[in-house]
Write a protein that holds these residues in place. Structure first.
Motif, PDB file in Angstrom:
ATOM      1  N   LEU A  44       0.798  -1.219   0.000  1.00 24.60           N
ATOM      2  CA  LEU A  44       0.000   0.000   0.000  1.00 24.60           C
ATOM      3  C   LEU A  44       0.835   1.276   0.000  1.00 24.60           C
ATOM      4  CD1 LEU A  44      -2.776   1.394   0.243  1.00 24.60           C
ATOM      5  CD2 LEU A  44      -2.525   1.197   2.719  1.00 24.60           C
ATOM      6  N   HIS A  45       1.738   1.426   0.943  1.00 26.33           N
ATOM      7  CA  HIS A  45       2.436   2.698   1.113  1.00 26.33           C
ATOM      8  C   HIS A  45       3.476   2.942   0.031  1.00 26.33           C
ATOM      9  CE1 HIS A  45       0.203   3.091   4.739  1.00 26.33           C
ATOM     10  NE2 HIS A  45       0.639   1.918   5.146  1.00 26.33           N
ATOM     11  N   ALA A  46       4.179   1.920  -0.383  1.00 21.92           N
ATOM     12  CA  ALA A  46       5.158   2.092  -1.466  1.00 21.92           C
ATOM     13  C   ALA A  46       4.443   2.370  -2.783  1.00 21.92           C
ATOM     14  CB  ALA A  46       6.044   0.851  -1.586  1.00 21.92           C
ATOM     15  N   ALA A  47       3.315   1.704  -3.032  1.00 15.24           N
ATOM     16  CA  ALA A  47       2.555   1.946  -4.264  1.00 15.24           C
ATOM     17  C   ALA A  47       2.045   3.378  -4.305  1.00 15.24           C
ATOM     18  CB  ALA A  47       1.391   0.961  -4.367  1.00 15.24           C
ATOM     19  N   ALA A  48       1.536   3.868  -3.183  1.00 13.27           N
ATOM     20  CA  ALA A  48       1.043   5.247  -3.137  1.00 13.27           C
ATOM     21  C   ALA A  48       2.188   6.235  -3.346  1.00 13.27           C
ATOM     22  CB  ALA A  48       0.356   5.509  -1.804  1.00 13.27           C
ATOM     23  N   PRO A 125       0.480   1.721   8.900  1.00  9.42           N
ATOM     24  CA  PRO A 125       1.700   0.900   8.767  1.00  9.42           C
ATOM     25  C   PRO A 125       1.987   0.113  10.048  1.00  9.42           C
ATOM     26  CG  PRO A 125       2.117   3.190   8.161  1.00  9.42           C
ATOM     27  CD  PRO A 125       0.753   3.139   8.739  1.00  9.42           C
ATOM     28  N   HIS A 126       2.591  -1.059   9.872  1.00  7.35           N
ATOM     29  CA  HIS A 126       2.890  -1.925  11.012  1.00  7.35           C
ATOM     30  C   HIS A 126       4.379  -2.165  11.203  1.00  7.35           C
ATOM     31  CE1 HIS A 126      -1.354  -2.619  11.539  1.00  7.35           C
ATOM     32  NE2 HIS A 126      -1.452  -2.959  10.273  1.00  7.35           N
ATOM     33  N   ASP A 127       5.199  -1.526  10.375  1.00  4.34           N
ATOM     34  CA  ASP A 127       6.643  -1.706  10.505  1.00  4.34           C
ATOM     35  C   ASP A 127       7.348  -0.377  10.210  1.00  4.34           C
ATOM     36  OD1 ASP A 127       6.238  -1.490   7.778  1.00  4.34           O
ATOM     37  OD2 ASP A 127       7.313  -3.314   7.261  1.00  4.34           O
ATOM     38  N   GLY A 130       7.234   0.796   6.561  1.00  4.88           N
ATOM     39  CA  GLY A 130       5.897   1.261   6.196  1.00  4.88           C
ATOM     40  C   GLY A 130       5.646   2.674   6.682  1.00  4.88           C
ATOM     41  N   TRP A 131       6.105   2.983   7.912  1.00  5.83           N
ATOM     42  CA  TRP A 131       5.941   4.338   8.451  1.00  5.83           C
ATOM     43  C   TRP A 131       6.751   5.347   7.650  1.00  5.83           C
ATOM     44  CZ3 TRP A 131       2.273   6.167  11.343  1.00  5.83           C
ATOM     45  CH2 TRP A 131       1.558   5.304  12.179  1.00  5.83           C
ATOM     46  N   ALA A 135       5.012   8.279   5.533  1.00  4.98           N
ATOM     47  CA  ALA A 135       5.365   9.672   5.830  1.00  4.98           C
ATOM     48  C   ALA A 135       5.894  10.378   4.584  1.00  4.98           C
ATOM     49  CB  ALA A 135       6.397   9.728   6.948  1.00  4.98           C
ATOM     50  N   LEU A 136       6.767   9.719   3.843  1.00  2.89           N
ATOM     51  CA  LEU A 136       7.271  10.328   2.609  1.00  2.89           C
ATOM     52  C   LEU A 136       6.140  10.619   1.636  1.00  2.89           C
ATOM     53  CD1 LEU A 136      10.548   8.343   1.851  1.00  2.89           C
ATOM     54  CD2 LEU A 136      10.333  10.786   2.320  1.00  2.89           C
ATOM     55  N   GLY A 137       5.207   9.678   1.514  1.00  2.18           N
ATOM     56  CA  GLY A 137       4.099   9.863   0.586  1.00  2.18           C
ATOM     57  C   GLY A 137       3.115  10.926   1.022  1.00  2.18           C
TER      58      GLY A 137
END
Length: 191
Positions: A44-48, A125-127, A130-131, A135-137
């Motif tokens: 999710l977070h890397a894709a965004a 995020p759980h790791d 992920g955080w 945060a970057l996104g």
């Protein structure tokens, strides 16, 4: 005849508000498509983060260069003064209670779909990675891309086409609409 890459586009050679409006919609659709395509591969977070970086930062930056414009001038990027930064922070903090109230009112008027809160909880995020990606996104790349596209391209072109007040309202409505959350519409309009 092409202009040198370091020069800004003169207003007469700009894309025009109507074309920019459809370009912004295209960029948002590209961003959403990239999110969907990259989600199974990256999470999710890397894709965004990647989808937003490509669709709202890299692609418009590349497009400005292809048009022979200085990207900084094309997007209206300028080094802010310390007083501008201070007033922006103060105005943002002062507006948060109003945005929060508008969002609460909007949620009562038009509640989110069933399962929305659970989906939000799963998106946390759980790791540590992920955080960092979230945060970057959400704090760096997303706002930078939105500022470049909505305020830099669309707002500036809209001011020339329809005037400052109308452009502000039009861009606010478009900004809120492209987030695809009618239950947060009032808060997004205020932002």
């Amino acid at each position: 005849m092409q202009r040198p890459p370091s020069s800004p586009l003169p207003p007469s050679r700009g894309l025009g508000f109507g074309r920019l409006f459809f370009l912004v919609l295209t960029l948002v659709l590209l961003e959403l498509s990239l999110h969907g395509l990259l989600l199974p591969l990256l999470g999710l977070h890397a894709a965004a983060l990647v989808g937003t970086a490509v669709a709202l930062v890299a692609f418009p930056w590349w497009m400005a260069r292809r048009l022979g414009a200085s990207p900084a001038a094309f997007f209206g990027l300028a080094r802010p003064t310390s007083s501008q930064v201070l007033w922006t922070v103060v105005a943002t903090l002062a507006s948060l209670p109003a945005v929060d109230r508008l969002t609460e009112w909007n949620l009562r008027l038009l509640p989110p779909p069933p399962g929305y809160q659970e989906a939000l909880a799963e998106a946390v995020p759980h790791d540590p990675l992920g955080w960092v990606l979230a945060a970057l996104g959400m704090v760096v790349v997303g706002p930078l891309g939105e500022e470049m596209v909505f305020r830099g391209m669309l707002q500036r072109s809209g001011r020339r086409a329809v005037g400052s007040k109308q452009a502000l309202l039009l861009v606010a409505v478009l900004f809120a609409a492209v987030h695809l959350r009618p239950y947060h519409l009032a808060g997004l309009l205020a932002v």
